[in-house]
Design a protein around this motif. Structure first.
Motif, PDB file in Angstrom:
ATOM      1  N   ALA A  37       1.092  -1.133  -0.102  1.00  0.00           N
ATOM      2  CA  ALA A  37      -0.129   0.211   0.089  1.00  0.00           C
ATOM      3  C   ALA A  37       1.027   1.117  -0.126  1.00  0.00           C
ATOM      4  CB  ALA A  37      -0.710   0.155   0.878  1.00  0.00           C
ATOM      5  N   PHE A  38       2.371   1.409  -0.061  1.00  0.00           N
ATOM      6  CA  PHE A  38       3.471   2.435   0.075  1.00  0.00           C
ATOM      7  C   PHE A  38       3.837   2.068  -0.732  1.00  0.00           C
ATOM      8  CE2 PHE A  38       1.722   1.120   4.331  1.00  0.00           C
ATOM      9  CZ  PHE A  38       1.285   2.688   4.635  1.00  0.00           C
ATOM     10  N   ALA A  39       4.982   3.369  -0.916  1.00  0.00           N
ATOM     11  CA  ALA A  39       6.103   3.720  -2.403  1.00  0.00           C
ATOM     12  C   ALA A  39       7.315   3.272  -1.495  1.00  0.00           C
ATOM     13  CB  ALA A  39       5.607   5.040  -3.043  1.00  0.00           C
ATOM     14  N   GLY A  40       7.798   3.050  -1.555  1.00  0.00           N
ATOM     15  CA  GLY A  40       9.275   2.808  -1.045  1.00  0.00           C
ATOM     16  C   GLY A  40      10.137   1.589  -0.506  1.00  0.00           C
ATOM     17  N   VAL A  41      11.323   1.807  -0.508  1.00  0.00           N
ATOM     18  CA  VAL A  41      12.163   0.597  -0.708  1.00  0.00           C
ATOM     19  C   VAL A  41      11.826  -0.674   0.270  1.00  0.00           C
ATOM     20  CG1 VAL A  41      14.120   0.126  -0.563  1.00  0.00           C
ATOM     21  CG2 VAL A  41      14.321   2.218  -1.231  1.00  0.00           C
ATOM     22  N   ASN A  42      11.887  -0.991  -0.608  1.00  0.00           N
ATOM     23  CA  ASN A  42      11.876  -2.573   0.662  1.00  0.00           C
ATOM     24  C   ASN A  42      12.603  -2.855   1.775  1.00  0.00           C
ATOM     25  OD1 ASN A  42       9.480  -4.603   1.498  1.00  0.00           O
ATOM     26  ND2 ASN A  42      10.075  -6.265  -0.379  1.00  0.00           N
ATOM     27  N   GLU A  43      12.360  -3.107   2.904  1.00  0.00           N
ATOM     28  CA  GLU A  43      13.358  -3.072   3.738  1.00  0.00           C
ATOM     29  C   GLU A  43      13.756  -4.827   3.888  1.00  0.00           C
ATOM     30  OE1 GLU A  43       9.197  -3.297   5.791  1.00  0.00           O
ATOM     31  OE2 GLU A  43      10.138  -2.863   4.439  1.00  0.00           O
ATOM     32  N   PRO A  44      14.614  -4.716   3.510  1.00  0.00           N
ATOM     33  CA  PRO A  44      15.600  -5.927   3.639  1.00  0.00           C
ATOM     34  C   PRO A  44      15.495  -6.774   4.852  1.00  0.00           C
ATOM     35  CG  PRO A  44      17.237  -4.619   3.501  1.00  0.00           C
ATOM     36  CD  PRO A  44      16.469  -3.401   4.145  1.00  0.00           C
ATOM     37  N   LEU A  45      14.774  -7.322   5.104  1.00  0.00           N
ATOM     38  CA  LEU A  45      14.773  -8.139   6.110  1.00  0.00           C
ATOM     39  C   LEU A  45      13.436  -9.637   5.651  1.00  0.00           C
ATOM     40  CD1 LEU A  45      16.285  -8.085   9.401  1.00  0.00           C
ATOM     41  CD2 LEU A  45      13.707  -6.597   9.549  1.00  0.00           C
ATOM     42  N   SER A  46      14.093 -10.237   5.885  1.00  0.00           N
ATOM     43  CA  SER A  46      13.190 -11.943   5.370  1.00  0.00           C
ATOM     44  C   SER A  46      13.782 -12.967   6.788  1.00  0.00           C
ATOM     45  CB  SER A  46      13.138 -11.697   4.423  1.00  0.00           C
ATOM     46  OG  SER A  46      14.407 -12.622   3.506  1.00  0.00           O
ATOM     47  N   LEU A  47      13.255 -13.787   6.697  1.00  0.00           N
ATOM     48  CA  LEU A  47      12.950 -15.311   7.409  1.00  0.00           C
ATOM     49  C   LEU A  47      14.181 -16.616   6.141  1.00  0.00           C
ATOM     50  CD1 LEU A  47      10.840 -15.389  10.334  1.00  0.00           C
ATOM     51  CD2 LEU A  47      12.995 -14.735  10.519  1.00  0.00           C
ATOM     52  N   ALA A  48      14.619 -16.952   6.914  1.00  0.00           N
ATOM     53  CA  ALA A  48      15.504 -17.999   5.628  1.00  0.00           C
ATOM     54  C   ALA A  48      14.421 -19.239   5.887  1.00  0.00           C
ATOM     55  CB  ALA A  48      17.191 -19.045   6.109  1.00  0.00           C
ATOM     56  N   ASN A  49      14.000 -20.006   4.886  1.00  0.00           N
ATOM     57  CA  ASN A  49      12.878 -21.565   5.899  1.00  0.00           C
ATOM     58  C   ASN A  49      13.259 -22.684   4.849  1.00  0.00           C
ATOM     59  OD1 ASN A  49      11.545 -21.675   3.503  1.00  0.00           O
ATOM     60  ND2 ASN A  49       9.939 -19.966   3.687  1.00  0.00           N
ATOM     61  N   THR A  50      12.578 -23.467   5.190  1.00  0.00           N
ATOM     62  CA  THR A  50      12.023 -24.595   4.513  1.00  0.00           C
ATOM     63  C   THR A  50      10.781 -25.413   4.618  1.00  0.00           C
ATOM     64  OG1 THR A  50      13.604 -27.261   3.685  1.00  0.00           O
ATOM     65  CG2 THR A  50      13.273 -26.331   6.704  1.00  0.00           C
ATOM     66  N   ARG A  51      10.358 -25.497   3.612  1.00  0.00           N
ATOM     67  CA  ARG A  51       9.434 -26.827   3.672  1.00  0.00           C
ATOM     68  C   ARG A  51       9.955 -28.557   3.802  1.00  0.00           C
ATOM     69  NH1 ARG A  51       7.177 -22.146   1.570  1.00  0.00           N
ATOM     70  NH2 ARG A  51       5.221 -21.641   2.457  1.00  0.00           N
ATOM     71  N   ILE A  52       9.384 -29.227   4.648  1.00  0.00           N
ATOM     72  CA  ILE A  52      10.018 -30.527   4.546  1.00  0.00           C
ATOM     73  C   ILE A  52       8.165 -30.730   4.796  1.00  0.00           C
ATOM     74  CG2 ILE A  52      10.891 -32.582   5.753  1.00  0.00           C
ATOM     75  CD1 ILE A  52      13.096 -29.852   6.535  1.00  0.00           C
ATOM     76  N   ASP A  53       7.983 -32.174   3.941  1.00  0.00           N
ATOM     77  CA  ASP A  53       7.147 -33.009   4.400  1.00  0.00           C
ATOM     78  C   ASP A  53       7.718 -34.556   4.839  1.00  0.00           C
ATOM     79  OD1 ASP A  53       5.342 -31.707   2.472  1.00  0.00           O
ATOM     80  OD2 ASP A  53       5.520 -32.684   0.749  1.00  0.00           O
ATOM     81  N   PHE A  54       6.880 -35.066   5.806  1.00  0.00           N
ATOM     82  CA  PHE A  54       7.532 -36.030   6.506  1.00  0.00           C
ATOM     83  C   PHE A  54       6.504 -36.592   6.283  1.00  0.00           C
ATOM     84  CE2 PHE A  54       9.036 -32.738   8.843  1.00  0.00           C
ATOM     85  CZ  PHE A  54      10.655 -32.795   9.704  1.00  0.00           C
ATOM     86  N   THR A  55       6.233 -38.022   5.580  1.00  0.00           N
ATOM     87  CA  THR A  55       5.553 -39.214   5.641  1.00  0.00           C
ATOM     88  C   THR A  55       5.834 -39.862   6.509  1.00  0.00           C
ATOM     89  OG1 THR A  55       5.465 -38.523   3.442  1.00  0.00           O
ATOM     90  CG2 THR A  55       4.526 -40.799   4.116  1.00  0.00           C
ATOM     91  N   PHE A  56       5.158 -40.326   7.613  1.00  0.00           N
ATOM     92  CA  PHE A  56       4.734 -41.379   8.096  1.00  0.00           C
ATOM     93  C   PHE A  56       4.288 -42.924   8.146  1.00  0.00           C
ATOM     94  CE2 PHE A  56       6.038 -38.246  11.135  1.00  0.00           C
ATOM     95  CZ  PHE A  56       6.446 -38.083  12.002  1.00  0.00           C
ATOM     96  N   THR A  57       5.057 -44.397   8.558  1.00  0.00           N
ATOM     97  CA  THR A  57       3.909 -45.239   8.009  1.00  0.00           C
ATOM     98  C   THR A  57       3.793 -46.608   8.683  1.00  0.00           C
ATOM     99  OG1 THR A  57       5.140 -44.748   5.938  1.00  0.00           O
ATOM    100  CG2 THR A  57       3.866 -46.621   5.532  1.00  0.00           C
ATOM    101  N   GLY A  58       2.607 -47.022   9.139  1.00  0.00           N
ATOM    102  CA  GLY A  58       2.118 -47.615   9.966  1.00  0.00           C
ATOM    103  C   GLY A  58       1.717 -48.996   9.297  1.00  0.00           C
TER     104      GLY A  58
END
Ligand code: ZN
Length: 472
Positions: free
Chosen positions: A173-194
């Protein structure tokens, strides 16, 4: 807004086809790695404009790059065009009104993001030609920002290695420079088999994968107390093992999204979550397999580029919204809570005012309180000096990933904000090319801050999750 620079006038001259492209992509919302039609629209636009196009980047069918110019420094302008599930809405209507169909919608404004970046790249191409400057401009069409980390796969493939500076933006909604702040992340799928069994007649023969997922989540919830403050862990059940409570669930699947301040902290946290998954499998007599779906780095800022972009914004002024724009934006603001509107100003460090559309440029030094998420632009920023703008395309307080964001994506004020931010990006590139010492300083800062080393958070054997559900 004033238009004193030739590059800004070139953006205006080239704006109409980009606006039409944005609207067409809005009308064909496609999810991560399935953006076939949207990518084709971008490719055709590049070809029509005379860019040299390369497709199928990093083995991703919907990733493409267009280059123009010869020799000199390489300026990359990054665009996106993926949509989100469940966020379809009629255009311009200030109430939730989903469009019958697949339910997808451009709730993060990536229709504008791609077209605005293409517009900046196109104007820059024309400027290089008119001025006879030795330099190359590239538009990178980057798919699957929403949960797919395509830029990470593209960075890992070396696609940005010969780039000097990367520029991008995001609707806001604003005009400006984007602050260079973000988190590293990962998505991991865990599949359990019983092992399935009758839950009443022979429960002792069953081994419940659903129990394993639940115990994993209990374990992770206890872990939360003992992780760094900035870290975040979220999870979603992808498969709870079926709908029959009288069958011991033989299979269950949970997706974990793990975030940390940087890749080093992420790499320390992820093994602890994996250990908990193993523990849950041990407790329940099940087996677990983990698959990394995506991973992104945190953003690395670059103060030389941020100052250059801010200088452009300050000279250009805010987007030229008019009374009719404000009237329509007010209708959308009326659907938001007072807290949503107030916190939007707070996040930017700006005093509250009554206009539903921004009337000023956010100063670089404003004291912001950003809520930080993650972006795959992070990976590009570790390979090459990178800067991002915010484009003012929505009523103040509009949350991204909402029906309100979708519904505003084709309005005249969204178009004005997109054209404005294209001027900011193209103008930043022109300043850099006119003053090569700025590029040298940006690269020196980048070497110092990154240590000259990009550690891709994706495991070597991870492949783009093309064809998988990445609902975020
Ligand atoms: Zn987005």
């Amino acid at each position: 807004m004033q238009n004193s620079e030739p590059i800004w006038r070139l953006v205006d001259e080239k704006a109409q086809p980009a606006i039409e492209l944005s609207d067409r992509v809005w009308g064909m919302p496609e999810l991560a790695y399935a953006e076939t039609r949207s990518a084709a629209e971008h490719t055709q636009y590049l070809e029509r404009e005379g860019f040299r196009v390369t497709q199928n980047l990093a083995g991703i069918p919907t990733a493409m790059m267009g280059e123009a110019g010869e020799g000199g420094p390489v300026i990359a302008i990054l665009g996106e065009f993926d949509a989100l599930p469940g966020l379809s809405n009629e255009a311009g209507v200030a109430e939730p009104r989903p469009i019958p169909g697949d339910g997808n919608g451009h709730g993060c404004g990536h229709n504008l993001l791609g077209a605005g970046s293409l517009l900046a790249a196109t104007a820059l191409k024309e400027w290089l030609k008119a001025e006879g400057i030795q330099a190359r401009v590239r538009y990178y069409g980057c798919p699957a920002e929403e949960g797919g980390a395509a830029k990470g796969f593209m960075a890992r493939a070396g696609l940005f290695d010969d780039v000097d500076v990367a520029i991008s933006w995001h609707p806001s909604a604003f005009a400006g420079v984007n602050e260079p702040l973000s988190l590293a992340n990962t998505r991991i799928d865990f599949t359990f088999t019983g092992r399935a069994s009758h839950a009443a007649a022979s429960p002792h023969l069953g081994r419940s994968a659903l129990d394993a997922v639940e115990l994993m989540s209990v374990g992770v919830n206890y872990l939360r107390e003992h992780i760094p403050q900035e870290s975040r862990i979220h999870y979603a059940y992808l498969d709870a093992g079926g709908v029959a409570p009288n069958v011991v669930q033989a299979r269950a699947k949970v997706r974990y999204l793990i975030r940390a301040a940087d890749v080093t902290a992420l790499n320390a946290l992820v093994p602890r979550v994996r250990d908990i998954a193993q523990g849950a499998a041990l407790m329940t007599g099940t087996r677990v397999e983990a698959r990394v779906i995506s991973a992104v780095s945190n953003l690395l800022g670059n103060s030389v580029l941020e100052r250059t972009m801010q200088d452009n914004l300050d000279r250009l002024g805010p987007p030229p919204f008019d009374a009719e724009d404000r009237r329509i934006a007010a209708r959308f603001q009326a659907t938001l809570s007072e807290e949503e509107i107030a916190s939007a100003f707070r996040k930017m460090g700006l005093p509250r005012d009554d206009s539903p559309l921004t009337q000023r440029v956010v100063p670089l030094e404003s004291r912001r309180a950003p809520m930080i998420g993650s972006t795959d632009v992070g990976d590009v920023s570790w390979v090459v000096p990178t800067v991002q703008a915010r484009g003012a395309t929505h009523a103040i307080g509009t949350p991204l990933h909402s029906w309100q964001a979708t519904a505003q994506g084709k309005l005249p004020y969204a178009h004005k904000g997109m054209v404005h931010v294209a001027k900011v990006m193209a103008g930043t590139a022109v300043d850099l090319l006119r003053r090569p010492e700025l590029i040298a300083a940006a690269k020196a800062e980048h070497r110092e801050r990154s240590g000259g080393r990009y550690v891709c958070p994706l495991p070597e054997d991870a492949t783009p999750p093309i064809g998988m559900s990445l609902a975020v």
